[in-house]
Motif scaffolding. Structure first.
Motif, PDB file in Angstrom:
ATOM      1  N   ALA A 100      35.602  51.143  46.301  1.00 60.94           N
ATOM      2  CA  ALA A 100      34.582  50.192  45.836  1.00 60.94           C
ATOM      3  C   ALA A 100      35.023  49.527  44.535  1.00 60.94           C
ATOM      4  O   ALA A 100      34.866  48.304  44.363  1.00 60.94           O
ATOM      5  CB  ALA A 100      33.245  50.901  45.659  1.00 60.94           C
ATOM      6  N   LEU A 101      35.581  50.305  43.622  1.00 60.00           N
ATOM      7  CA  LEU A 101      36.073  49.737  42.370  1.00 60.00           C
ATOM      8  C   LEU A 101      37.244  48.793  42.617  1.00 60.00           C
ATOM      9  O   LEU A 101      37.351  47.741  41.989  1.00 60.00           O
ATOM     10  CB  LEU A 101      36.471  50.845  41.396  1.00 60.00           C
ATOM     11  CG  LEU A 101      35.305  51.619  40.787  1.00 60.00           C
ATOM     12  CD1 LEU A 101      35.820  52.830  40.020  1.00 60.00           C
ATOM     13  CD2 LEU A 101      34.475  50.727  39.891  1.00 60.00           C
ATOM     14  N   GLN A 102      38.114  49.167  43.553  1.00 61.79           N
ATOM     15  CA  GLN A 102      39.253  48.311  43.906  1.00 61.79           C
ATOM     16  C   GLN A 102      38.759  46.962  44.420  1.00 61.79           C
ATOM     17  O   GLN A 102      39.270  45.906  44.031  1.00 61.79           O
ATOM     18  CB  GLN A 102      40.104  49.002  44.972  1.00 61.79           C
ATOM     19  CG  GLN A 102      41.302  48.194  45.424  1.00 61.79           C
ATOM     20  CD  GLN A 102      42.295  48.035  44.318  1.00 61.79           C
ATOM     21  OE1 GLN A 102      42.699  49.017  43.733  1.00 61.79           O
ATOM     22  NE2 GLN A 102      42.693  46.825  44.031  1.00 61.79           N
ATOM     23  N   GLU A 103      37.760  46.998  45.285  1.00 67.94           N
ATOM     24  CA  GLU A 103      37.203  45.752  45.818  1.00 67.94           C
ATOM     25  C   GLU A 103      36.593  44.908  44.703  1.00 67.94           C
ATOM     26  O   GLU A 103      36.748  43.679  44.683  1.00 67.94           O
ATOM     27  CB  GLU A 103      36.177  46.063  46.902  1.00 67.94           C
ATOM     28  CG  GLU A 103      36.809  46.625  48.161  1.00 67.94           C
ATOM     29  CD  GLU A 103      35.818  47.202  49.159  1.00 67.94           C
ATOM     30  OE1 GLU A 103      34.590  47.173  48.888  1.00 67.94           O
ATOM     31  OE2 GLU A 103      36.265  47.685  50.215  1.00 67.94           O
ATOM     32  N   LEU A 104      35.917  45.557  43.765  1.00 68.53           N
ATOM     33  CA  LEU A 104      35.341  44.845  42.630  1.00 68.53           C
ATOM     34  C   LEU A 104      36.433  44.235  41.752  1.00 68.53           C
ATOM     35  O   LEU A 104      36.333  43.076  41.332  1.00 68.53           O
ATOM     36  CB  LEU A 104      34.453  45.784  41.813  1.00 68.53           C
ATOM     37  CG  LEU A 104      33.731  45.164  40.627  1.00 68.53           C
ATOM     38  CD1 LEU A 104      32.782  44.056  41.074  1.00 68.53           C
ATOM     39  CD2 LEU A 104      32.977  46.241  39.869  1.00 68.53           C
ATOM     40  N   PHE A 105      37.488  44.994  41.483  1.00 67.04           N
ATOM     41  CA  PHE A 105      38.613  44.475  40.704  1.00 67.04           C
ATOM     42  C   PHE A 105      39.218  43.256  41.389  1.00 67.04           C
ATOM     43  O   PHE A 105      39.540  42.266  40.742  1.00 67.04           O
ATOM     44  CB  PHE A 105      39.680  45.555  40.514  1.00 67.04           C
ATOM     45  CG  PHE A 105      39.480  46.421  39.305  1.00 67.04           C
ATOM     46  CD1 PHE A 105      40.532  46.673  38.447  1.00 67.04           C
ATOM     47  CD2 PHE A 105      38.247  46.990  39.018  1.00 67.04           C
ATOM     48  CE1 PHE A 105      40.369  47.475  37.327  1.00 67.04           C
ATOM     49  CE2 PHE A 105      38.063  47.780  37.917  1.00 67.04           C
ATOM     50  CZ  PHE A 105      39.121  48.026  37.051  1.00 67.04           C
ATOM     51  N   ASN A 106      39.380  43.329  42.707  1.00 61.67           N
ATOM     52  CA  ASN A 106      39.934  42.198  43.453  1.00 61.67           C
ATOM     53  C   ASN A 106      39.003  40.992  43.367  1.00 61.67           C
ATOM     54  O   ASN A 106      39.456  39.862  43.137  1.00 61.67           O
ATOM     55  CB  ASN A 106      40.164  42.572  44.913  1.00 61.67           C
ATOM     56  CG  ASN A 106      41.289  43.556  45.088  1.00 61.67           C
ATOM     57  OD1 ASN A 106      42.148  43.717  44.215  1.00 61.67           O
ATOM     58  ND2 ASN A 106      41.297  44.256  46.202  1.00 61.67           N
ATOM     59  N   GLU A 107      37.718  41.226  43.570  1.00 63.77           N
ATOM     60  CA  GLU A 107      36.731  40.146  43.543  1.00 63.77           C
ATOM     61  C   GLU A 107      36.690  39.456  42.181  1.00 63.77           C
ATOM     62  O   GLU A 107      36.566  38.230  42.091  1.00 63.77           O
ATOM     63  CB  GLU A 107      35.354  40.720  43.884  1.00 63.77           C
ATOM     64  CG  GLU A 107      34.237  39.709  43.884  1.00 63.77           C
ATOM     65  CD  GLU A 107      32.897  40.358  44.167  1.00 63.77           C
ATOM     66  OE1 GLU A 107      31.901  39.902  43.582  1.00 63.77           O
ATOM     67  OE2 GLU A 107      32.849  41.324  44.951  1.00 63.77           O
ATOM     68  N   LEU A 108      36.809  40.235  41.114  1.00 64.02           N
ATOM     69  CA  LEU A 108      36.736  39.681  39.761  1.00 64.02           C
ATOM     70  C   LEU A 108      38.102  39.299  39.192  1.00 64.02           C
ATOM     71  O   LEU A 108      38.209  38.905  38.032  1.00 64.02           O
ATOM     72  CB  LEU A 108      36.057  40.689  38.829  1.00 64.02           C
ATOM     73  CG  LEU A 108      34.613  41.035  39.199  1.00 64.02           C
ATOM     74  CD1 LEU A 108      34.084  42.138  38.288  1.00 64.02           C
ATOM     75  CD2 LEU A 108      33.723  39.799  39.148  1.00 64.02           C
ATOM     76  N   ASP A 109      39.145  39.444  40.010  1.00 61.51           N
ATOM     77  CA  ASP A 109      40.514  39.114  39.605  1.00 61.51           C
ATOM     78  C   ASP A 109      40.902  39.831  38.315  1.00 61.51           C
ATOM     79  O   ASP A 109      41.328  39.221  37.337  1.00 61.51           O
ATOM     80  CB  ASP A 109      40.677  37.598  39.450  1.00 61.51           C
ATOM     81  CG  ASP A 109      42.138  37.194  39.388  1.00 61.51           C
ATOM     82  OD1 ASP A 109      42.997  37.923  39.929  1.00 61.51           O
ATOM     83  OD2 ASP A 109      42.430  36.142  38.793  1.00 61.51           O
TER      84      ASP A 109
END
Length: 116
Positions: A100-109
């Motif tokens: 979930a954190l990885q997806e958030l990091f990707n989404e927020l660049d």
């Protein structure tokens, strides 16, 4: 999760340590060193590598590690049984959080894969 790069190597390292704690095919210090070498070390400069090597030399045996985490369970076999059950239940939850954190990091660049 190990099939794709992660922006959260520390989370992956903790998962690797917990897997190593439940994998009795080698000593806990060996498992911690292997997790460090494959997950964190590529991101570390010389100073952090030396620091981690010093810290990893102080990793206790698996039995000592388990005893420190469950000081109120006095039977070795019961302590190990509870520990392995709890950690095996925890690992998938930790993986979900890191994903979930990885997806958030990707989404927020928020990618920052530089060595520290």
């Amino acid at each position: 999760m190990a099939d794709h790069p992660t922006h959260l190597p520390l989370g992956q390292y903790y998962i690797g340590v917990m897997r190593g704690a439940t994998d009795t095919s080698n000593t806990l210090p060996s498992k911690c060193r292997a997790a460090y070498a494959s997950i964190l070390e590529p991101f570390h400069g010389w100073l952090l590598k030396q620091t981690f090597n010093m810290v990893l030399s102080a990793v206790p045996s698996r039995d000592e590690f388990i005893a420190r985490l469950s000081p109120n369970i006095h039977s070795r076999s019961r302590r190990r049984s509870v520990f392995f059950a709890d950690v095996n239940e925890c690992i998938p939850l930790m993986e979900d959080v890191v994903t979930a954190l990885q997806e958030l990091f990707n989404e927020l660049d928020l990618e920052d894969m530089r060595k520290s």
